[in-house]
Write a protein that holds these residues in place. Structure first.
Motif, mmCIF file in Angstrom:
data_model
loop_
_atom_site.group_PDB
_atom_site.id
_atom_site.type_symbol
_atom_site.label_atom_id
_atom_site.label_comp_id
_atom_site.label_asym_id
_atom_site.label_seq_id
_atom_site.Cartn_x
_atom_site.Cartn_y
_atom_site.Cartn_z
ATOM 1 N N ALA A 200 -7.577 11.211 33.444
ATOM 2 C CA ALA A 200 -7.798 10.697 34.795
ATOM 3 C C ALA A 200 -7.732 9.170 34.829
ATOM 4 O O ALA A 200 -7.251 8.575 35.805
ATOM 5 N N GLU A 201 -8.177 8.533 33.759
ATOM 6 C CA GLU A 201 -8.153 7.067 33.709
ATOM 7 C C GLU A 201 -6.729 6.530 33.651
ATOM 8 O O GLU A 201 -6.413 5.508 34.282
ATOM 9 N N PHE A 202 -5.848 7.199 32.907
ATOM 10 C CA PHE A 202 -4.485 6.708 32.756
ATOM 11 C C PHE A 202 -3.558 7.184 33.871
ATOM 12 O O PHE A 202 -2.448 6.672 33.990
ATOM 13 N N SER A 203 -3.977 8.170 34.653
ATOM 14 C CA SER A 203 -3.140 8.651 35.755
ATOM 15 C C SER A 203 -3.167 7.633 36.891
ATOM 16 O O SER A 203 -4.233 7.221 37.350
ATOM 17 N N ARG A 204 -1.987 7.237 37.324
ATOM 18 C CA ARG A 204 -1.869 6.290 38.430
ATOM 19 C C ARG A 204 -0.499 6.474 39.059
ATOM 20 O O ARG A 204 0.362 7.172 38.510
ATOM 21 N N PRO A 205 -0.272 5.882 40.209
ATOM 22 C CA PRO A 205 1.040 6.039 40.858
ATOM 23 C C PRO A 205 2.175 5.595 39.941
ATOM 24 O O PRO A 205 2.155 4.508 39.378
ATOM 25 N N GLY A 206 3.143 6.466 39.778
ATOM 26 C CA GLY A 206 4.283 6.165 38.916
ATOM 27 C C GLY A 206 4.146 6.656 37.506
ATOM 28 O O GLY A 206 5.112 6.614 36.737
ATOM 29 N N VAL A 207 2.961 7.100 37.108
ATOM 30 C CA VAL A 207 2.735 7.606 35.753
ATOM 31 C C VAL A 207 2.072 8.975 35.858
ATOM 32 O O VAL A 207 0.974 9.103 36.414
ATOM 33 N N SER A 208 2.750 9.986 35.336
ATOM 34 C CA SER A 208 2.229 11.345 35.351
ATOM 35 C C SER A 208 1.650 11.671 33.979
ATOM 36 O O SER A 208 2.343 11.572 32.962
ATOM 37 N N VAL A 209 0.387 12.047 33.957
ATOM 38 C CA VAL A 209 -0.306 12.359 32.710
ATOM 39 C C VAL A 209 -0.796 13.802 32.783
ATOM 40 O O VAL A 209 -1.572 14.161 33.671
ATOM 41 N N ARG A 241 1.310 1.070 28.232
ATOM 42 C CA ARG A 241 1.438 -0.394 28.327
ATOM 43 C C ARG A 241 2.694 -0.943 27.665
ATOM 44 O O ARG A 241 3.230 -1.957 28.113
ATOM 45 N N HIS A 242 3.140 -0.312 26.585
ATOM 46 C CA HIS A 242 4.195 -0.915 25.781
ATOM 47 C C HIS A 242 5.529 -0.177 25.829
ATOM 48 O O HIS A 242 6.575 -0.800 25.634
ATOM 49 N N SER A 243 5.514 1.133 26.029
ATOM 50 C CA SER A 243 6.765 1.887 25.959
ATOM 51 C C SER A 243 7.438 2.065 27.309
ATOM 52 O O SER A 243 8.586 2.508 27.370
ATOM 53 N N GLY A 244 6.732 1.755 28.397
ATOM 54 C CA GLY A 244 7.309 1.939 29.726
ATOM 55 C C GLY A 244 7.438 3.394 30.128
ATOM 56 O O GLY A 244 8.289 3.737 30.966
ATOM 57 N N ALA A 245 6.618 4.278 29.571
ATOM 58 C CA ALA A 245 6.716 5.700 29.880
ATOM 59 C C ALA A 245 6.138 5.986 31.257
ATOM 60 O O ALA A 245 5.176 5.348 31.697
ATOM 61 N N ASP A 246 6.736 6.973 31.940
ATOM 62 C CA ASP A 246 6.186 7.434 33.218
ATOM 63 C C ASP A 246 5.698 8.881 33.138
ATOM 64 O O ASP A 246 5.218 9.431 34.130
ATOM 65 N N ARG A 247 5.831 9.488 31.950
ATOM 66 C CA ARG A 247 5.290 10.828 31.725
ATOM 67 C C ARG A 247 4.620 10.869 30.351
ATOM 68 O O ARG A 247 5.236 10.532 29.339
ATOM 69 N N ILE A 248 3.373 11.278 30.351
ATOM 70 C CA ILE A 248 2.591 11.385 29.120
ATOM 71 C C ILE A 248 1.926 12.759 29.122
ATOM 72 O O ILE A 248 1.421 13.210 30.154
ATOM 73 N N HIS A 249 1.957 13.390 27.968
ATOM 74 C CA HIS A 249 1.314 14.702 27.848
ATOM 75 C C HIS A 249 0.473 14.724 26.585
ATOM 76 O O HIS A 249 0.920 14.324 25.506
ATOM 77 N N ILE A 250 -0.759 15.174 26.724
ATOM 78 C CA ILE A 250 -1.676 15.261 25.594
ATOM 79 C C ILE A 250 -2.066 16.719 25.399
ATOM 80 O O ILE A 250 -2.341 17.437 26.369
ATOM 81 N N GLU A 251 -2.078 17.151 24.157
ATOM 82 C CA GLU A 251 -2.402 18.543 23.835
ATOM 83 C C GLU A 251 -3.328 18.573 22.620
ATOM 84 O O GLU A 251 -3.107 17.863 21.640
ATOM 85 N N LEU A 252 -4.361 19.391 22.722
ATOM 86 C CA LEU A 252 -5.306 19.579 21.619
ATOM 87 C C LEU A 252 -5.485 21.077 21.433
ATOM 88 O O LEU A 252 -5.891 21.791 22.352
ATOM 89 N N ARG A 253 -5.157 21.545 20.228
ATOM 90 C CA ARG A 253 -5.235 22.979 19.978
ATOM 91 C C ARG A 253 -5.576 23.227 18.513
ATOM 92 O O ARG A 253 -5.483 22.320 17.670
ATOM 93 N N ALA A 254 -5.965 24.458 18.257
ATOM 94 C CA ALA A 254 -6.220 24.884 16.884
ATOM 95 C C ALA A 254 -4.905 25.305 16.242
ATOM 96 O O ALA A 254 -4.154 26.093 16.814
ATOM 97 N N ALA A 255 -4.628 24.761 15.074
ATOM 98 C CA ALA A 255 -3.419 25.116 14.325
ATOM 99 C C ALA A 255 -3.855 25.902 13.097
ATOM 100 O O ALA A 255 -4.049 25.347 12.015
ATOM 101 N N GLY A 256 -4.047 27.195 13.262
ATOM 102 C CA GLY A 256 -4.599 27.990 12.188
ATOM 103 C C GLY A 256 -6.117 28.023 12.283
ATOM 104 O O GLY A 256 -6.718 27.574 13.263
ATOM 105 N N THR A 257 -6.738 28.526 11.254
ATOM 106 C CA THR A 257 -8.191 28.674 11.269
ATOM 107 C C THR A 257 -8.925 27.447 10.750
ATOM 108 O O THR A 257 -10.128 27.322 10.966
#
Length: 318
Positions: A200-209, A241-257
């Protein structure tokens, strides 16, 4: 047998054979020396040199391999060891280097942990002072300007209201900085809520997170949650800030046990032609604390993918 005796005996054997040939009936030298004798002696000398060269190369090959491994050793990529071959001085030297590398990695991890712990403590102190001291002062200024609005002439009222809004914006910025320095949501509500607040902090107009958090994550201790949060925060900061990206996706999951995988992707300019800054080095230092693996890759079409693979301790896996 030590390296000295192996090299000495191999050369002694070559010299004994050469002496025996000279003393025997197979090699004779006339006075003056005949051409065929020159050819025989020259051929023998050449054979002696070639034999010595091969013996030295064979005996010193482990030293060359050890030198190359010492040159390529990187404490930010722990676990690299040289295979010990045979016995003797070179094997002992290789084993000693492996032990030294293990000790350096342990000392580096411990020192990095102390530095990062001190850094987190300083972050909490600065965040607390910003919230308690600066925040309260700005709040008092806002209240004073609000009270002053009813007593100033109408010609100055608009300027006072503008100053009040400016101070309010500054107060919001101070609170935002304090939240970044000390993630209170992480301490109070856990990693999942902290990541959502970060999105929510990084979401702003022009940047989809976007974000995706596995609901069946295994239990993580406070140190692992803090490392995951800081790496996600730094990766999203670099993307925004540095790459000029307008789409960012974050994922956290279990990879195995016994593994948790954090992935942050963006469609920015990528890593081509860029050098690692303090932010990426900080992420690597944090990963080392947990024995985690951090990888950064760029797609052919641009963009950067940051992956942090965190192994769980034995008690956490159960």
């Amino acid at each position: 047998m030590s390296l000295f005796w192996r090299m000495f005996l191999s050369n002694a054997l070559v010299l004994v054979i050469a002496t025996a040939l000279l003393m025997g009936p197979w090699v004779t030298v006339s006075n003056p020396v005949l051409m065929r004798e020159v050819l025989v002696i020259g051929g023998g000398l050449l054979a002696l040199l070639v034999t010595n060269a091969l013996l030295f190369r064979l005996e010193l090959a482990p030293l060359k391999r050890l030198t190359r491994a010492m040159t390529d050793a990187n404490l930010q990529e722990p676990g690299q060891r040289i295979r010990v071959i045979g016995r003797g001085e070179l094997a002992e030297l290789t084993e000693t280097f492996n032990v030294m590398l293990s000790r350096l990695e342990a000392e580096r991890t411990a020192s990095s942990g102390r530095v990062l712990s001190a850094q987190e403590a300083e972050r909490r102190r600065v965040a607390r002072e910003l919230h308690d001291e600066v925040g309260q002062t700005l709040t008092a200024v806002i209240l004073q300007l609000k009270a002053l609005t009813d007593h100033v002439p109408s010609a100055l009222r608009e300027e006072v209201v503008t100053a009040q809004e400016t101070v309010r914006d500054s107060l919001d910025e101070v609170r935002r900085i304090a939240r970044r320095l000390r993630p209170g949501v992480l301490e109070d509500l856990g990693l999942t809520s902290a990541l959502r607040a970060l999105v929510a902090e990084f979401s702003r107009p022009g940047v989809s997170v976007g974000h995706q958090v596995d609901s069946s994550l295994p239990a993580l201790d406070a140190e692992a949650e803090l490392v995951l949060y800081r790496v996600a925060q730094e990766a999203m900061t670099n993307a925004a800030r540095h790459s000029g990206a307008d789409r960012i996706h974050i994922e956290l999951r279990a990879a195995g046990t016994r593994t948790v995988l954090l992935t942050v992707r963006d469609n920015g300019s990528g890593l081509v032609g860029t050098e690692e800054g303090t932010g990426i080095r900080g992420m690597r230092e944090r990963a080392l604390l947990l024995g985690a693996t951090l990888t950064l890759t760029s797609d052919d079409s641009g963009g950067t993918t940051v992956r942090l693979r965190v192994p769980l301790p034995a008690e956490g896996a159960a």
